[in-house]
Structure formats: structure tokens, C-alpha cells
Write an enzyme that holds these catalytic residues in place. Structure first.
Site, short mmCIF file in Angstrom:
data_model
loop_
_atom_site.label_atom_id
_atom_site.label_comp_id
_atom_site.label_asym_id
_atom_site.label_seq_id
_atom_site.Cartn_x
_atom_site.Cartn_y
_atom_site.Cartn_z
CB ALA A 155 -31.25 -33.24 10.34
CE1 TYR A 156 -31.37 -40.88 13.83
CE2 TYR A 156 -29.18 -40.71 14.82
CZ TYR A 156 -30.36 -41.41 14.62
OH TYR A 156 -30.55 -42.61 15.24
CB ALA A 157 -27.64 -35.01 16.69
CB SER A 158 -31.32 -31.17 16.12
OG SER A 158 -31.88 -31.44 14.85
CE LYS A 160 -33.70 -41.11 16.97
NZ LYS A 160 -34.77 -42.06 17.34
#
Length: 253
Positions: A155-158, A160
Site C-alpha cells: 500500500a505504502y509503496a503504491s 508513493k
């Protein structure tokens, strides 16, 4: 004479951590700072530091997930400090976790605080920057999308990565307006990271060992000063790029 004399920077999430470090670094080169964030007491703490440096500052209470708050934040910045020359989209509300734990409501909230907030702020600041003859936008992203082990960062990487896509597109579209747009992927001692390191000392030691330079970055001296260079005329031919400020930990490209 400072490199940023006469410039105004709007920095979200500037009440602590990386946002505060960037605010201090830019202020020491003369920039007036709109210190935006959700917690008013933290904003005033940062503003007090900026007053000691001798620059103008404005505490802007703003939840970046709220469209009206974002609009009001830009209006308050322009009213109090004159315009916006530099925008730093740093605020974030997204927590790591495995893919199967992600629920719609949390992901939608994270998206609202990430690429949607960045898009809204970029659109609102664009006319002010164009009227001033140019400006610089910094979108804070993450090296999590290129980690050797991306577990728990879906979730976090997507979220960003969405900001990285906006960065590249805006750089291409707004170059003719002399607006440079860059993404920065930092590692630094934020309050959240420090709490995690204290709670998980063995994992934290492995994390630090994975950094070629052997340490976690400092919000002001390692991240803020690098951002200072990026928003200054010294980096005037640089746009559309992602700058990793992670001590060499992640491999890009």
C-alpha cells in the site's frame, strides 16, 4: 545573502521529522516558511525555531486529506507570506502492512493523503508559481518500491509511486512555465522510525547495516540540505527526476 532570500515555501507535515528538517534548512538560506500540518502545537514549535533563525513563518493548520483545508492552506500562505515559490508535499498517512491486511477505507485514506493531496496542492500552487516566473515542487516519495524485499510495503509503496508519476508528468507539462518538479526518496530519523527502532532493536540493527553509509539520515543536515540544493538555482537544470536520499540502501533504475 541567502540562496532563497525572497522565496516562500509551503511545506506539509512540517511540525516534526523530515518536514521540520526541510523547513529549518530552507529558512537558514532566507526562505519564509508556511508550516502546514494537523497538530497546531507542533506547527508553533517549528515556527518558534524559524523565528530564532530570523525568517517569517506562518502556522497553517491543514489536514491534507480535506480539499477545503488544502485550498485554505494555499490561500493563507499567499495572504500571510505573499505567494508560493516552493511546495514540498511531505505529509503522509499510510502505514506499512501485508497485502491481505489492507482494507478499502485505509487505502482510500492513504491515497487521499498522498497523490490526491499532492495533485490538489500542485494545481493550486501552479498559478502562483507561474505568476512569479517559476517555482519548484518537491514530492516526498519512498525507496520502498525498489527495496530488495517489498513485503509489507504494498500500500505504502503504491501510494508513493502515484506521486512519482505525477512528478514526472508535471515536470514535462510545466517546464515551459519554469516550474521544476522533483521526487525525493528519503531515509531519516523521524519520530515514527525512532519508535520502531527502539521497539525492534535487532531488526533496526539489520536495517542500519543494509545502508552502505552505515547510518540513518538526519532530517535537516542530510535531507533538508539536499532539498535546499534541489530548490535552489544551483539545480536549475534538474527536473522530473527521483533523488534517493537513503545512504545508498536502495537500487534505482
Amino acid at each position: 545573502m541567502g540562496k532563497l532570500d525572497g522565496k516562500v515555501a509551503l511545506i506539509t507535515g512540517a511540525g516534526q521529522g523530515i518536514g521540520q528538517g526541510i523547513a529549518l534548512a530552507l529558512a537558514k538560506e532566507g526562505a519564509a516558511i508556511a508550516v502546514a500540518g494537523r497538530t497546531e502545537s507542533k506547527l508553533h514549535d517549528t515556527c518558534a525555531m524559524l523565528t530564532e533563525i530570523g525568517v517569517r513563518s506562518e502556522a497553517v493548520v491543514c489536514n491534507v486529506k480535506d480539499r477545503d483545508d488544502i485550498t485554505a492552506a494555499v490561500e493563507q500562505t499567499v495572504s500571510a507570506l505573499g505567494s508560493v515559490d516552493i511546495l514540498v508535499n511531505n505529509a503522509n498517512d499510510c502505514k506499512p502492512g501485508p497485502i491481505l491486511s489492507i482494507v478499502d477505507e485505509e487505502y482510500e485514506r492513504s491515497f487521499a493523503s498522498g497523490p490526491l493531496a499532492a495533485l490538489r496542492l500542485m494545481q493550486l500552487c501552479h498559478p502562483h508559481m507561474k505568476a512569479r516566473g517559476g517555482g519548484v515542487i518537491i514530492n516526498m516519495v519512498t525507496a520502498a518500491s525498489v527495496r530488495w524485499d517489498a513485503s509489507n510495503y504494498g500500500a505504502y509503496a503504491s501510494i508513493k509511486e502515484g506521486m512519482r508519476a505525477l512528478t514526472r508528468s508535471a515536470a514535462c507539462e510545466w517546464g515551459e512555465d519554469r516550474i521544476r518538479v522533483l521526487a525525493v526518496a528519503p531515509h531519516a530519523k523521524t519520530p515514527a522510525l525512532e519508535r520502531w527502532m527502539q521497539k525492534n532493536p535487532e531488526e533496526a540493527a539489520e536495517f542500519v547495516e543494509s545502508i552502505p553509509l552505515g547510518r540513518v539520515g538526519d532530517p535537516e543536515t542530510d535531507i533538508g540540505r539536499a532539498v535546499l540544493f534541489l530548490v535552489s538555482d544551483d539545480a536549475g537544470y534538474l527536473t522530473g527526476a527521483t533523488i534517493p536520499l537513503d545512504g545508498g540502501q536502495s537500487r534505482w533504475g
